[in-house]
Design a protein around this motif. Sequence first.
Motif, mmCIF file in Angstrom:
data_model
loop_
_atom_site.group_PDB
_atom_site.id
_atom_site.type_symbol
_atom_site.label_atom_id
_atom_site.label_comp_id
_atom_site.label_asym_id
_atom_site.label_seq_id
_atom_site.Cartn_x
_atom_site.Cartn_y
_atom_site.Cartn_z
ATOM 1 N N ASP A 244 44.814 34.499 10.903
ATOM 2 C CA ASP A 244 43.657 33.647 11.167
ATOM 3 C C ASP A 244 42.380 34.462 11.153
ATOM 4 O OD1 ASP A 244 42.676 34.190 14.241
ATOM 5 O OD2 ASP A 244 44.805 34.516 14.019
ATOM 6 N N ILE A 245 41.293 33.781 10.812
ATOM 7 C CA ILE A 245 39.947 34.310 11.037
ATOM 8 C C ILE A 245 39.117 33.202 11.665
ATOM 9 C CG2 ILE A 245 40.031 35.915 9.088
ATOM 10 C CD1 ILE A 245 37.824 33.901 7.847
ATOM 11 N N TYR A 246 37.970 33.587 12.222
ATOM 12 C CA TYR A 246 37.033 32.623 12.790
ATOM 13 C C TYR A 246 35.865 32.508 11.817
ATOM 14 C CZ TYR A 246 40.024 33.361 16.762
ATOM 15 O OH TYR A 246 41.144 33.449 17.567
ATOM 16 N N GLU A 247 35.887 31.443 11.024
ATOM 17 C CA GLU A 247 34.914 31.302 9.929
ATOM 18 C C GLU A 247 33.664 30.579 10.439
ATOM 19 O OE1 GLU A 247 35.241 30.521 5.199
ATOM 20 O OE2 GLU A 247 35.742 28.839 6.490
ATOM 21 N N ILE A 248 32.908 31.288 11.241
ATOM 22 C CA ILE A 248 31.741 30.726 11.913
ATOM 23 C C ILE A 248 30.472 31.131 11.167
ATOM 24 C CG2 ILE A 248 30.564 30.503 14.125
ATOM 25 C CD1 ILE A 248 33.614 29.754 14.121
ATOM 26 N N THR A 249 29.552 30.190 10.997
ATOM 27 C CA THR A 249 28.266 30.519 10.402
ATOM 28 C C THR A 249 27.486 31.442 11.341
ATOM 29 O OG1 THR A 249 28.133 28.444 9.182
ATOM 30 C CG2 THR A 249 26.063 29.600 9.587
ATOM 31 N N LEU A 250 27.042 32.574 10.825
ATOM 32 C CA LEU A 250 26.323 33.561 11.626
ATOM 33 C C LEU A 250 24.824 33.477 11.348
ATOM 34 C CD1 LEU A 250 28.660 36.656 11.096
ATOM 35 C CD2 LEU A 250 28.691 35.020 13.014
ATOM 36 N N LYS A 251 24.024 33.580 12.400
ATOM 37 C CA LYS A 251 22.569 33.632 12.222
ATOM 38 C C LYS A 251 22.153 34.957 11.603
ATOM 39 C CE LYS A 251 21.653 30.543 16.135
ATOM 40 N NZ LYS A 251 20.996 30.409 17.459
ATOM 41 N N ASP A 252 22.886 35.999 11.942
ATOM 42 C CA ASP A 252 22.626 37.346 11.437
ATOM 43 C C ASP A 252 23.954 37.899 10.918
ATOM 44 O OD1 ASP A 252 22.146 40.018 10.980
ATOM 45 O OD2 ASP A 252 21.315 40.443 12.968
ATOM 46 N N GLN A 253 24.025 38.172 9.628
ATOM 47 C CA GLN A 253 25.280 38.622 9.038
ATOM 48 C C GLN A 253 25.700 40.004 9.524
ATOM 49 O OE1 GLN A 253 27.440 36.884 7.312
ATOM 50 N NE2 GLN A 253 26.108 35.087 7.422
#
Length: 275
Positions: A244-253
């Motif tokens: 698994d991964i946590y595919e979260i949109t990041l504000k800062d990559q």
Amino acid sequence: MNTQTEFPYLGLKASTDPAQIAERLRYRPAVFEFFTTPADVTPAGLAHLRTMIEWVQHDTRRIVIHHPMSWHGTHVEIASPDTGLRAFVTQSTTALLQVAQEMDVQLLVHGSYSEPPAEIIAEFGSIAAGRAAVLAQLDHWRDLGGNHIMFENSISPTYTYSDPVYNAEILAHHYRLAYDTSHTFIAAQGDNDGLVASLRQLAPAIVHYHLVDSMGQRHDSLPLGQGKIDWTRVWPVLNPRATDIYEITLKDQLDSTAQRASHAYLEQIKAAAKQ
């Protein structure tokens, strides 16, 4: 080398940018997923990708390459009447699959993205014909990729996991499934009953999860606990043999805090379930 052996894993995602990778590796992820673009499937890009994979392999052997999402401003639909896009799909998937097989990592390919029903019908004549075209392509790559390829669901009806009848057909093709929780939740119009039923039905074939929350209306990629997915119901029906991964949109990559916080949230759900 990360020695975490129990699901859920701390799974992080980054591009092939060394700065992003270095930030993720500070937290010793048990699973690492590369987000690629068309630039990564050029000769120079592929050489760089191999170097980055070798770097990450010092920390973990559980590595996934995510096939490029877009090409010339459009989503990479695996079944498309566009000859240029079809050529790109063939070239890029062939090249990335060779990397995955030679380096013993995984390649994730989307069955579809967000193509609406009207466009599918215009291109293929019907939703059923669009699904048949997608499955024919997935069969081809399944046979070539074997245990190094997996297929991810979308919110488009040509490859969704929200329809139990279609799910049964997908299972009959013996694919290795990548399962995005938010995509099913959105396709099921925010219905947790539908999400849990889908997860349970497909669990034996799922080898990798994108664990991500959503409000159930659009592709919003929220941290776990910030959407409407009921994780206390989802957790018990996940396949513990998957990655698994946590595919979260990041504000800062360069800051994976939201991904790591999502892992902490699910660990709390797991701990509460044991009590």
